[in-house]
Motif scaffolding. Structure first.
Motif, PDB file in Angstrom:
ATOM      1  N   CYS A  27     -42.027  -8.118  -9.380  1.00 35.83           N
ATOM      2  CA  CYS A  27     -42.946  -7.514 -10.348  1.00 35.83           C
ATOM      3  C   CYS A  27     -44.378  -7.699  -9.853  1.00 35.83           C
ATOM      4  O   CYS A  27     -44.764  -8.814  -9.495  1.00 35.83           O
ATOM      5  CB  CYS A  27     -42.785  -8.157 -11.714  1.00 35.83           C
ATOM      6  SG  CYS A  27     -44.056  -7.622 -12.879  1.00 35.83           S
ATOM      7  N   VAL A  51     -47.005  -7.770 -11.519  1.00 36.47           N
ATOM      8  CA  VAL A  51     -47.842  -8.489 -12.478  1.00 36.47           C
ATOM      9  C   VAL A  51     -47.460  -9.967 -12.550  1.00 36.47           C
ATOM     10  O   VAL A  51     -48.273 -10.843 -12.291  1.00 36.47           O
ATOM     11  CB  VAL A  51     -47.751  -7.836 -13.880  1.00 36.47           C
ATOM     12  CG1 VAL A  51     -48.618  -8.595 -14.887  1.00 36.47           C
ATOM     13  CG2 VAL A  51     -48.184  -6.372 -13.806  1.00 36.47           C
ATOM     14  N   CYS A  52     -46.186 -10.238 -12.890  1.00 35.12           N
ATOM     15  CA  CYS A  52     -45.796 -11.636 -13.106  1.00 35.12           C
ATOM     16  C   CYS A  52     -45.178 -12.270 -11.856  1.00 35.12           C
ATOM     17  O   CYS A  52     -44.879 -13.465 -11.858  1.00 35.12           O
ATOM     18  CB  CYS A  52     -44.848 -11.749 -14.294  1.00 35.12           C
ATOM     19  SG  CYS A  52     -43.234 -11.010 -14.010  1.00 35.12           S
ATOM     20  N   CYS A  73     -39.929  -4.329 -14.760  1.00 35.22           N
ATOM     21  CA  CYS A  73     -39.972  -5.718 -15.213  1.00 35.22           C
ATOM     22  C   CYS A  73     -39.901  -5.711 -16.734  1.00 35.22           C
ATOM     23  O   CYS A  73     -40.795  -5.175 -17.390  1.00 35.22           O
ATOM     24  CB  CYS A  73     -41.260  -6.398 -14.756  1.00 35.22           C
ATOM     25  SG  CYS A  73     -41.440  -8.056 -15.471  1.00 35.22           S
ATOM     26  N   CYS A 125     -43.102  -7.348 -18.342  1.00 37.06           N
ATOM     27  CA  CYS A 125     -44.397  -6.677 -18.211  1.00 37.06           C
ATOM     28  C   CYS A 125     -44.305  -5.181 -18.502  1.00 37.06           C
ATOM     29  O   CYS A 125     -45.319  -4.535 -18.737  1.00 37.06           O
ATOM     30  CB  CYS A 125     -44.947  -6.892 -16.809  1.00 37.06           C
ATOM     31  SG  CYS A 125     -44.986  -8.638 -16.350  1.00 37.06           S
TER      32      CYS A 125
HETATM   33 ZN   LIG Z   1     -43.441  -8.833 -14.697  1.00 34.15          ZN
END
Ligand SMILES: [Zn+2]
Lengths: 313, 345
Positions: free
Chosen positions: A198, A200-201, A212, A215
């Motif tokens: 992912c 983002v995370c 994800c 997210c």
């Molecule tokens: Zn994520």
């Protein structure tokens, strides 16, 4: 980008359905070449009959015999019959109001062509040679220019009632798992396990599904994980599944592959079932020609510390 | 009604989206991101999420759970699903907001028709005792309705062809043009009278009161929604009329003042004729400026897209009061009507 996978997917189910008293009488009647309707609260005769009044929702049970002749109330010419439809040659779909009925029945009309069909035309039932108590006991309708047939006065009581039908269904699909899972399956074929990170995370999803779930964003960066991993939790299976050639009891486990952000499922082998434990280090075992690991076996390493996998339980 | 609720954002997949190489969630995510971006909301800001789809299109049980990945469903969100067109998911979300349980809602729906044969798939929603064993496909049933309308003098084949041609011309210029009515699929319906088979998704964000005003320059206020159903036996119904649509419209307040726009979910040309009559729409009403379901028919998303398109027209200042309609089942069996209004300007 590797090719997106596709495969035939067939859904087939023989639905066994029980009939209520009205449907049972109607379908038994068809088997005996008798067409029955039901009298509604407002006095109309409904064919095919239903068990509850379409206007008042009252329970209705007053069966009435109607004639096997009737009038087309609307029609549609079907130039290319599809699988399962009543006739294999081009035919007309028709709604037919049988003589003595106030509503219309959907069925097929055998006719040489669309010019031979019109609303208001007279038709009669052509019975199927072999009848079982199903709507298909009416093979189809056919044009008819004689007098209206006289309806009998059958009460709807039969000795040998049809109480159920089997409604077979089959739907054909071409299944595609999409981009992310195709890439995963392609890499598995090379005995590699590839997840997606992912953006983002930074969690690595195995198998990847393209998004994800935390997210809500697309995952794209591919990351190879494993091949070794840690058993995070497991269960002992004591019931043999149909068509499964594995002796019971066996262990089914969640395995966090090294580098993966969540655990996947797998069977644990190469160790007695009662010695499998959380933290056990395992690796995949491939069999010839297989497209996924047959099972996971112990690597012989010391068990992983709980802290290293507790987030992945 | 104690709270004002509005559609504040709408997005849908492109009319010509070819999604056969993507999973449902991969197809859906761009439209989810688009409505979030329009409002500046993040997933965590959404009070309630509701979706519509059908397992029969995917050929898999609980197929909607996979699509949930696209909305950021972890940590757990307040979420629901209807096995119906997303217009009915919007109805559920609207009641949730009315109750005060949430101030914002994300509604989405999607359908991939291309993995199966949608004409055959839709036969599985029919009465399993008397009708489904005959496998009458969706075009056949719509054709019976069209012939009934022609017999009643309500339309003719040329008028139906004009409905199809106008719908496709109104749709994006990216949609393949052509006014040719084509060959009969099931007579009297030709290819131009039938919806294209396609994949797609739609998403809408609803918000209540001041939240709506903060999120959208000109919210499309939902003045009423209602949905009604007719007897499932086709032979019991008058196929030339849609009393359930009329009743839903009445209960939604559609007849209280004229509308200027109507987005009608009429996958077949003849159904537009039925709906115009049932809704008493005059020539002054702009019908399906989006092109409607005859231009793009992602099953399960096409009805939600009608509400979204009507709302978007209000957002853009092109409509003051719009009616949106969604249908489900053969020959307009179930019908939902929403009335949307923009603030006076
Ligand atoms: Zn994520």
């Amino acid at each position: 980008m590797p090719e997106v996978l596709k495969a035939p997917l067939v859904l087939e189910f023989p639905f066994t359905r029980s009939l209520g008293p009205v449907q049972s009488a109607f379908l038994t009647g068809l088997r005996e070449r008798v067409v029955l309707g039901v009298r509604a609260t407002d006095g109309r005769v409904l064919v095919p009959p239903v068990e509850y009044d379409p206007v008042t929702a009252d329970e209705i049970r007053d069966l009435v015999e109607v004639a096997p002749t009737g009038t087309v109330t609307t029609w549609a010419w079907n130039p290319a019959p599809r699988g399962g439809q009543p006739l294999t040659a081009p035919f007309a779909w028709v709604l037919v109001r049988l003589d003595g009925a106030d509503t219309a029945l959907l069925h097929a009309l055998a006719a040489p062509g669309p010019d031979a069909v019109h609303t208001g035309m007279r038709v009669r039932v052509r019975w199927a040679g072999e009848r079982t108590g199903a709507i298909t006991d009416i093979a189809c309708f056919e044009p008819y220019d004689g007098e209206p047939a006289r309806a009998g006065d059958h009460s709807g009581a039969f000795d040998d009632l049809v109480t159920g039908i089997v409604a077979p269904a089959r739907l054909d699909y071409t299944y595609s798992p999409g981009r992310a899972q195709s890439a995963y399956l392609h890499s598995l074929a090379e005995r590699r396990t590839v997840g997606e990170r992912c953006p983002v995370c930074r969690k690595v999803y195995v198998p990847p599904r393209g998004a994800c779930p935390t997210c809500g964003v697309a995952t794209a960066e591919q990351v190879e994980v494993g091949p070794r991993g840690t058993v995070t939790t497991f269960c002992i299976v004591n019931i043999k599944a149909k068509n499964l050639d594995i002796e019971v009891p066996y262990v089914y486990a969640h395995i966090a592959l090294d580098g993966a952000g969540l655990a996947l499922h797998g069977r644990i082998g190469g160790i007695p079932y009662d010695q499998v434990r959380m933290g056990l280090r395992v690796e995949p075992v491939w069999t010839d020609g297989a497209r996924y690991p047959d099972h996971y076996r112990p690597t012989g390493e010391p068990d992983a510390d709980y802290d290293t996998y507790k987030e992945l339980l | 009604m104690t709270r004002d609720i509005a559609v504040v954002a709408f997005a849908r997949t492109d009319h010509r989206a070819t999604c056969e190489d993507t999973s449902e969630v991969e197809m859906l995510m761009p439209v989810l991101h688009e409505v979030l971006a329009r409002t500046g909301l993040r997933t965590a800001d959404i009070g309630f999420t509701c979706s519509g789809s059908s397992d029969y299109l995917a050929g898999r049980a609980f197929s909607f759970t996979m699509a949930l990945d696209g909305v950021g469903a972890w940590p757990p969100i307040s979420e629901s699903h209807v096995e119906m067109d997303g217009a009915w998911a919007l109805y559920e979300a609207w009641t949730k907001l009315l109750s005060g349980d949430a101030d914002t809602a994300l509604v989405y729906s999607y359908g991939k028709s291309t993995p199966g044969s949608v004409r055959d798939v839709l036969t599985r929603q029919l009465d399993p005792y008397y009708v489904a064993p005959l496998w009458p496909d969706s075009v056949a049933l719509a054709a019976l309705q069209a012939q009934a309308l022609i017999d009643a003098g309500d339309t003719d084949e040329a008028a139906l062809a004009a409905v199809g041609a106008r719908s496709r011309a109104d749709a994006d210029s990216r949609v393949p043009q052509g006014s040719s009515p084509g060959d009969y699929v099931v007579r009297p319906l030709r290819t131009g009278d039938c919806p294209p088979v396609g994949d797609g998704a739609a998403a809408v964000i609803l918000a209540a009161g001041d939240r709506a005003r903060a999120l959208c320059e000109r919210p499309a206020w939902i003045r009423g929604i209602d949905h009604r159903i007719e007897a499932h036996a086709l032979g019991v119904r008058d196929l030339t009329d849609s009393p359930s649509t009329r009743l839903a419209a009445e209960k939604a307040g559609a007849f209280e003042r004229p509308v200027d726009t109507a987005e009608l979910h009429a996958p077949f040309s003849a159904q537009e004729v039925v709906l115009r009559k049932a809704l008493r729409l005059g020539d002054g009403v702009r019908v399906n400026p989006s092109g409607g379901a005859l231009a793009a028919n992602p099953v399960m998303a096409a009805g939600l897209a009608r509400i979204g398109e009507a709302a978007a027209r209000i957002h853009r200042g092109e409509s003051g009061r719009a009616l949106a309609h969604a249908t489900s089942g053969p020959c307009l069996q179930q019908n939902l009507v929403a009335v949307l209004e923009g603030d006076p300007r």
